[in-house]
Design a protein around this motif. Structure first.
Motif, PDB file in Angstrom:
ATOM      1  N   ASN A 212       0.813  -1.215   0.000  1.00  0.00           N
ATOM      2  CA  ASN A 212       0.000   0.000   0.000  1.00  0.00           C
ATOM      3  C   ASN A 212       0.847   1.266   0.000  1.00  0.00           C
ATOM      4  N   ARG A 213       2.086   1.185   0.476  1.00  0.00           N
ATOM      5  CA  ARG A 213       2.963   2.346   0.301  1.00  0.00           C
ATOM      6  C   ARG A 213       3.242   2.582  -1.173  1.00  0.00           C
ATOM      7  N   GLN A 214       3.292   1.497  -1.962  1.00  0.00           N
ATOM      8  CA  GLN A 214       3.459   1.659  -3.408  1.00  0.00           C
ATOM      9  C   GLN A 214       2.174   2.165  -4.060  1.00  0.00           C
TER      10      GLN A 214
ATOM     11  N   THR B 148      -5.129   7.928   2.232  1.00  0.00           N
ATOM     12  CA  THR B 148      -5.434   7.735   3.641  1.00  0.00           C
ATOM     13  C   THR B 148      -4.409   8.488   4.477  1.00  0.00           C
ATOM     14  N   ASP B 149      -4.784   8.826   5.713  1.00  0.00           N
ATOM     15  CA  ASP B 149      -3.868   9.568   6.576  1.00  0.00           C
ATOM     16  C   ASP B 149      -2.755   8.694   7.129  1.00  0.00           C
ATOM     17  N   ASP B 150      -2.948   7.377   7.147  1.00  0.00           N
ATOM     18  CA  ASP B 150      -1.897   6.456   7.555  1.00  0.00           C
ATOM     19  C   ASP B 150      -2.171   5.115   6.901  1.00  0.00           C
TER      20      ASP B 150
ATOM     21  N   ALA C  79      -5.964  14.533   3.950  1.00  0.00           N
ATOM     22  CA  ALA C  79      -6.231  15.599   4.910  1.00  0.00           C
ATOM     23  C   ALA C  79      -4.992  16.449   5.131  1.00  0.00           C
ATOM     24  N   GLN C  80      -3.819  15.839   5.063  1.00  0.00           N
ATOM     25  CA  GLN C  80      -2.581  16.589   5.180  1.00  0.00           C
ATOM     26  C   GLN C  80      -1.520  15.886   4.363  1.00  0.00           C
TER      27      GLN C  80
ATOM     28  N   SER D 181       3.526   2.283  10.217  1.00  0.00           N
ATOM     29  CA  SER D 181       2.332   2.379   9.384  1.00  0.00           C
ATOM     30  C   SER D 181       1.754   3.791   9.386  1.00  0.00           C
ATOM     31  N   GLY D 182       2.527   4.747   9.907  1.00  0.00           N
ATOM     32  CA  GLY D 182       2.054   6.122   9.960  1.00  0.00           C
ATOM     33  C   GLY D 182       2.309   6.866   8.660  1.00  0.00           C
ATOM     34  N   ALA D 183       1.648   8.007   8.527  1.00  0.00           N
ATOM     35  CA  ALA D 183       1.864   8.854   7.359  1.00  0.00           C
ATOM     36  C   ALA D 183       3.196   9.577   7.505  1.00  0.00           C
ATOM     37  N   PRO D 184       3.967   9.730   6.420  1.00  0.00           N
ATOM     38  CA  PRO D 184       5.239  10.444   6.534  1.00  0.00           C
ATOM     39  C   PRO D 184       5.014  11.911   6.861  1.00  0.00           C
TER      40      PRO D 184
END
Length: 662
Positions: free
Chosen positions: A135-137, A142-144, A482-483, A606-609
């Motif tokens: 999912n990172r690819q 999503t926010d995370d 969202a960000q 699994s957090g958003a960068p």
């Protein structure tokens, strides 16, 4: 509920159809070599998407179950359950000849590997797939990338979080949706090869106690030893080497396995010997004394200066529209090591970016034997705040909120185009994903295999002139978050925030690149002291030693085109002033062939960068310094580097004081 009644709908191509074994474990802690599995669930699915098996059980770990508030598994509830070795055969049969699938797959894989090793069995897994890496690819809006967040995004019902069987069923729905998106974007699956792991790999290694004192420099002729001095020993000694090292450590000296220009003194009874340490000491002008003199000086070691521990204040993470306060101005920086000529050329393109920057780069070509990186220059400390994803681009930042994929062109032109994207407020992508909003075609870019997919997705396609002065543009139907992460240029600096009222989180520095067919890239890390040297060899983290002895820095592999360095900054010893993240290519391939490398920094795996950078390697480099996390006063900072060298990983490691045999 059984997955047999669910529509799995795997894409009907060989690239995405495998025999799958979906796994989830609940554990007594987070360290696989120490903690135990409390429950395990396995669901097997065939290439046609039909469920073929299901198994779950609680386990008696024979120890305290750990954070009951997380998994709800009390000692009373686990009592009477089978031990892992009693069910290992059944689990192994379900894993055999299947691709292991898990969310954060290395975690589950490592725990299973340790449990199988304790049961005197091999873990029968040759490949694994991480849905987090997949999912990172894909990069959904999503926010995370947490399991619950992705489940909500893909419409997968979740009934009991942290229940192994329910999490595995949820994972099946996420895998189904993720495979659909991967097929839609024509993404290769990030499958990780899992060679057999020997039991000796799981024996915990006791960490060496780091020296508590700063290095006072070299031993003066006729002068005393001082706590913190770096001492190396070579050749035969009258006293046992372990005894000498033990007495020296007890006196507050820093015993090293190799010699560098920072070594205070070399102890040897054979000053004319031809050992590597003796040759290096002669070349660097390091003082040499014999064993008898060393023992005499050990009787009167003078007091040293203790390292200053970093106690980060509670800093509330700023909302997307709030700026982070600047930190104190840094001390004068040492002279930066010269990068290769091609790396320096790419640096000039980014010098004008309106972002927190950066130290001047040397334009000389020689490659140093011992790379020394500069600290941030005064004025480079103010981080750029993250902006809302739906913010309207201004006149000087018309690409704000856009993620641009550049195709074609020679390396220098593609690097300059990506630098221009960042200058215009956008983010430069290296792979096609759901977050890409625009595509720029340079020379022969239309021949890229991804163009057919880009056309089918109806993404806006532009020529290189579009980057000269694009007007403010709409995002169209592109995915909106969202960000969005702060975009850093090469050499950009930002403070790593600390949540208010909580300890500093682990930081995950993820490097990713376009999939390669003719080479392998290895991400490594070095834990460095104030002399830019490792304190001992085990502070070199690489594929052969993927975890520091204390577990504070770890290497995680999410796929052949993604690797992560996890850093527990709260547990780093005071002697560690910096963690350098680098990458290396084995063989003749260079980073010029690989192209750009993307760096992301997140406070959770699994957090958003919170920050992202796209680093363009040059032409002939075989090693690249990617990023560093370093102390500055009470805070930790992230700096992107992007500095390349023509030499291999062994030379880079020696430069940081690692004892590499010739």
């Amino acid at each position: 509920m059984s997955l047999a009644s669910a529509s799995f709908d795997v894409p009907a191509t060989d690239h995405y159809a495998h025999d799958w074994a979906l796994v989830d474990v609940e554990t007594s802690g987070l360290v696989a070599r120490r903690d135990r599995v409390l429950s395990v669930a396995v669901v097997t699915i065939g290439p046609d998407g039909e469920q073929t098996g299901e198994f779950s059980t609680l386990l008696d770990p024979g120890c305290d179950p750990g954070p009951v508030h997380v998994h709800g598994l009390t000692a009373e509830r686990l009592r009477g359950s089978p031990t892992f070795d009693q069910v290992a055969g059944r689990i192994g049969a379900m894993l055999q000849d299947r691709v292991l699938v898990a969310h954060n797959a290395q975690f589950d894989y490592d725990f299973l590997a340790h449990e199988f090793a304790r049961a005197r069995m091999w873990l029968p897994v040759s490949q694994r797939l991480c849905t987090l890496a997949l999912n990172r690819q894909v990069d959904p809006p999503t926010d995370d990338m947490k399991l619950g967040t992705l489940a909500a995004h893909y419409g997968v019902p979740q009934q009991h979080a942290h229940d192994a069987l329910d999490d595995t069923r949820v994972l099946a729905g996420i895998l189904r949706a993720s495979l659909r998106q991967a097929a839609r974007l024509d993404l290769p699956l990030p499958l990780v090869a899992c060679p057999p792991r020997a039991e000796s790999r799981f024996t915990p290694q006791p960490p060496k106690s780091p020296c508590a004192y700063r290095n006072p420099g070299r031993l003066a002729p006729g002068g005393p030893l001082r706590q913190g001095m770096k001492i190396a020993i070579t050749g035969d000694t009258a006293h046992a080497r372990a005894e000498l090292v033990g007495r020296a450590v007890a006196a507050g000296l820093n015993m090293m396995a190799s010699v560098s220009r920072h070594t205070s003194v070399l102890v040897t009874n054979e000053p004319a010997c031809d050992s590597t340490k003796a040759r290096r000491a002669l070349a660097e002008g390091v003082p040499v004394i014999d064993e008898h003199t060393f023992l005499r000086l050990l009787a009167d070691v003078r007091t040293g200066t203790a390292h200053e521990a970093t106690a980060a204040p509670a800093v509330t993470i700023a909302p997307p529209d709030a700026a982070t306060a600047p930190a104190a101005a840094p001390a004068p920086a040492p002279t930066p090591a010269p990068a290769s000529a091609s790396a320096s050329a790419s640096a000039s393109a980014s010098a004008s970016a309106q972002v927190p920057v950066t130290e001047p780069e040397s334009t000389t070509a020689p490659v140093p034997a011992e790379p020394v990186l500069p600290s941030p220059s005064p004025g480079a400390a103010v981080p750029v705040p993250r902006q809302p994803a739906d913010s309207v681009g201004s006149l000087d930042k018309p690409l704000a909120g856009h993620r641009v994929l550049v195709l074609g062109g020679v390396h220098a032109d593609a690097a300059a185009a990506r630098t221009r994207v960042v200058e215009l407020g956008g983010s430069a992508a290296i792979n096609l994903s759901a977050s890409v909003t625009d595509v720029v075609l340079l020379a022969r870019g239309e021949e890229d295999r991804r163009m057919s997919r880009i056309t089918a997705l109806e993404l806006p396609v532009h020529d290189g002139h579009w980057l000269t002065a694009p007007a403010s543009i709409d995002r169209g139907t592109a995915a909106v978050r969202a960000q969005k992460p702060q975009v850093l240029p090469r050499g950009g600096v930002t403070d790593l925030p600390v949540p208010h009222g909580r300890p500093a989180p682990d930081w995950y520095i993820t490097a990713s690149w376009a999939p390669q067919t003719d080479c392998e890239i290895d991400v490594v890390a070095f834990l460095l002291d104030e002399d830019e040297q490792v304190t001992f060899d085990e502070e070199f983290i690489f594929y052969g030693a993927p975890e520091s002895p204390a577990g504070t820095v770890r290497l995680l592999t999410g796929g052949p085109a993604e690797q992560t360095i996890a850093v527990d900054v709260a547990s780093l010893p005071p002697a560690t002033r910096k963690v350098v993240v680098a990458a290396a290519i084995d063989g003749v391939t260079t980073f010029g062939t690989v192209g750009a490398i993307q760096i992301g920094a997140a406070a959770d795996n699994s957090g958003a960068p919170i920050a992202r950078a796209t680093l363009d390697a040059a032409t002939t480099e075989r090693t690249m310094l990617l990023a560093e996390i370093y102390r500055r006063g009470p805070l930790w900072r992230l700096r992107t580097v992007g500095q390349g060298y023509d030499h291999g990983l062994d030379a880079l490691a020696r430069g940081y004081g690692v004892d590499i045999a010739d």
